[in-house]
Scaffold this active site. Structure first.
Site, PDB file in Angstrom:
ATOM      1  N   ASN A 102       0.813  -1.086  -0.042  1.00  0.00           N
ATOM      2  CA  ASN A 102       0.116  -0.005   0.248  1.00  0.00           C
ATOM      3  C   ASN A 102       0.896   1.263   0.057  1.00  0.00           C
ATOM      4  O   ASN A 102       2.166   1.180  -0.169  1.00  0.00           O
ATOM      5  CB  ASN A 102      -1.056  -0.189   1.279  1.00  0.00           C
ATOM      6  N   CYS A 103       0.107   2.337   0.057  1.00  0.00           N
ATOM      7  CA  CYS A 103       1.048   3.832   0.126  1.00  0.00           C
ATOM      8  C   CYS A 103       1.962   3.821   1.167  1.00  0.00           C
ATOM      9  O   CYS A 103       3.257   4.595   1.104  1.00  0.00           O
ATOM     10  CB  CYS A 103      -0.068   4.873   0.032  1.00  0.00           C
ATOM     11  N   GLU A 104       1.784   3.286   2.303  1.00  0.00           N
ATOM     12  CA  GLU A 104       2.858   3.163   3.561  1.00  0.00           C
ATOM     13  C   GLU A 104       3.869   2.282   2.977  1.00  0.00           C
ATOM     14  O   GLU A 104       5.304   2.608   3.372  1.00  0.00           O
ATOM     15  CB  GLU A 104       2.034   2.992   4.650  1.00  0.00           C
TER      16      GLU A 104
END
EC number: 2.3.1.135
Length: 212
Positions: free
Chosen positions: A160-162
């Site tokens: 994901n974006c993290e």
């Protein structure tokens, strides 16, 4: 050899996460011009900074590239349906985002700070303190982000974006917020997990875990 049970449980967890965060995505849909009408003072941002936008249930992350540009990972169903750059480069709507999460297709793209934040407050390099990790040099962080621009498979748990920003900032893709919602420690991640940013055929995004 892949663990079939782990893959099945992983899929179920992702679906539960999607349902639990549906209200988060829906809340961003009301007034899709909200982010465009907001003004952000970017003079304090430095190239390579991690920009963090707190939401109700999750936090969205991006890497500041300078000149009011942010690289961030965004699920988007249009990427699986068209090659028209004119359409896919437009700000990702709520419906496009939700369907992109479901079919696990995303891109690491560049948007303005306003479109990235969508009207929310921005924290800068907050992860440095919360993770207590030493960051790479800012220019190296930005270059890593720029090298990864383009298509990527998406996963709420594994990619994901993290995961994207922690790989760029610290050299290791991790996601504390997904770890809190999942049950697997980092060493149990499946082989195709965090940040294998390579071409992935569309059928692989859609396939169910094999029980063979």
């Amino acid at each position: 050899m892949k663990n079939p049970m782990l893959e099945v449980v992983s899929l179920l967890l992702e679906k539960l996460l999607l349902i639990s965060n549906f209200m988060l995505f829906s809340s961003g849909a009301t007034g899709e011009d909200k982010g465009r009408n907001s003004f952000y003072e970017t003079s304090s941002f430095h190239r390579g900074d991690v920009l963090e936008v707190p939401r109700t249930h999750l936090t969205h992350y991006g890497i500041y590239l300078g000149d009011n540009r942010v690289a961030h990972m965004m699920p988007d169903i249009l990427l699986a349906l068209t090659d028209d750059m004119g359409r896919t480069q437009k700000v990702v709507s709520n419906k496009r985002l939700i369907l992109g999460v479901i079919v696990r297709v995303a891109s690491i793209r560049v948007d303005t700070v306003e479109d990235f934040a969508y009207g929310a407050n921005i924290l800068v390099n907050h992860l440095d303190e919360s993770l207590q990790k030493k960051a790479l040099l800012n220019e190296e962080v930005a270059r890593r982000a720029e090298k990864l621009l383009g298509f990527t498979p998406y996963s709420l748990l594994w990619n994901n974006c993290e995961h994207f920003v922690t790989y760029c900032r610290y050299g290791t893709p991790i996601s504390p917020q997904s770890d809190k919602k999942g049950t697997f420690p980092e060493h149990t991640l499946p082989p195709e997990s965090p940040l294998q940013i390579f071409y992935c055929p569309f059928y692989q995004w859609l396939k169910l875990p094999s029980l063979m």
